[in-house]
Design an enzyme around this catalytic site. Structure first.
Site: not given
Length: 382
Positions: A131, A161
């Site tokens: 992540h 991200d």
């Protein structure tokens, strides 16, 4: 949709986070973005599927069963009609589905095939899960977010991200699409959040190479080490931001805080005194409310702004004047950015639910109502 990308068709294989952010950017600027949702209605991840999902705004949606040969065939047909695609699966997943670059570029040699992953398509970490926090750790950014004496603190998931991932892929897609428009061939974009994170750290790498950036946490001008570049709490428990780097801006800070005659503050760049000067400023800013400091420091060259929550930011006069936020389906969202002098961008439409546009998209591929009904009955589309 209007905007500089109007006329382009992008197919987005549904996912979470950076892929949808890239799709949002392209849709915001005029591209027709068709999201292939799962026939089950799920998109993976923990977020519910809802029209309030900002990252999914401005799309059309077709729901396909990609576990069926018929669903894969429809996806290939759709991609053959597109200028670009976006997918964010682990390396090898699209190939196993029969939707890898080799197949789709054979169908459509001008296709720009955008691949969004954390670790990239190659390298020792490539097959494994991760992540944002992991990607920015490996990319060399996370170690530099935090205060002296503390531990590295992830800046939400903005760096990996969205900055190093979705935004970087949007730039790559636009670049490759421009190359095709100039006569080039289609190609694959391998967008890794670790690579993008490293690129975002370019200035700091330069400063380190010049010997003006310490790798110690919270010891530098831009990482809360300096008294003139930090946030300060106010009397009402709120916060303000100060970024008075240049001498003329620093002089304004001293003037408006009443510290122009404090000789200690003459040594702006003496790191040995930063702590003591920060203590003085901490006490000083706690003596007034945020609104009181706004009245003193807004509309000056201090390099000052109140620290606003998302809700406060939407209501601030500057953002209201620039229409930085818009209402979409009754909810406040950021408006498309950046802006153009000769083309306008539309107010985004709310996110579609999975399959909302299935019939219209099938029709655009030459599939009539009878065939569409048969596909629906078979569970190939939903």
């Amino acid at each position: 949709m209007s905007g500089p990308l109007s006329g382009l068709r992008i197919v987005e294989f549904a996912g979470i986070g950076p892929g949808p952010f890239c799709g949002m950017m392209l849709a915001d600027h005029g591209a027709e973005v068709i999201r292939i949702d799962r026939a089950s209605g799920s998109r993976g991840g923990s977020q519910p599927v809802t029209s309030k999902d900002v990252l999914a705004r401005g799309r059309k949606s077709i729901a396909l069963d990609l576990k069926s040969a018929e669903g894969v065939a429809l996806a290939r047909k759709l991609c053959a009609s597109a200028d670009g695609i976006i997918e964010g699966f682990r390396p090898g997943v699209m190939e196993r589905l029969g939707l890898g670059p080799e197949e789709l570029l054979k169908d459509n040699p001008k296709l720009v095939y955008g691949r969004m992953t954390g670790w990239g398509q190659t390298g020792p970490y490539a097959p494994w899960a991760g992540h944002d926090i992991n990607y920015i750790a490996l990319g060399g950014a996370l170690a530099h977010f935090g205060r002296a004496g503390g531990k590295p603190t992830p800046p939400i998931n903005l760096i990996g991200d969205f900055g190093g991932g979705g935004m970087m892929l949007a730039f790559g897609m636009a670049s490759a699409l421009l190359n095709v428009a100039r006569g080039g061939a289609g190609q694959v974009i391998d967008c890794a959040m670790t690579d993008g994170t490293a690129v975002l750290m370019a200035m700091l790498h330069g400063m380190k190479n010049m010997g003006v950036w310490s790798e110690d946490l919270g010891a530098n001008m831009l990482d809360t080490g300096a008294h003139f570049y930090d946030t300060y709490e106010t009397a009402d428990g709120k916060f303000v931001s100060i970024g008075s780097i240049e001498p003329q801006f620093y002089a304004e800070l001293r003037r408006l805080t009443g510290l122009q005659d404090d000789a200690q503050f003459d040594a702006q760049h003496d790191r040995r005194q930063w702590g003591a000067m920060k203590d003085k400023l901490t006490a000083l800013f706690r003596s007034k409310t945020r609104d009181e400091w706004n009245a003193i420091m807004e509309h000056t060259d201090v390099c000052y702004a109140p620290v606003l929550t998302m809700s406060e930011a939407a209501a601030h006069p500057h953002n209201v004047a620039r229409q930085t936020f818009v209402e979409v389906g009754g909810d406040t969202q950021p408006a498309p950015a950046p802006r153009y002098s000769a083309t306008t961008t539309s107010t985004p439409q709310p996110a579609p639910m999975p399959g909302d546009d299935t019939d219209a998209i099938l029709a655009s591929l030459g599939i009539d109502a009878t065939e569409a009904a048969a596909l629906r009955d078979a569970g190939t589309v939903a």
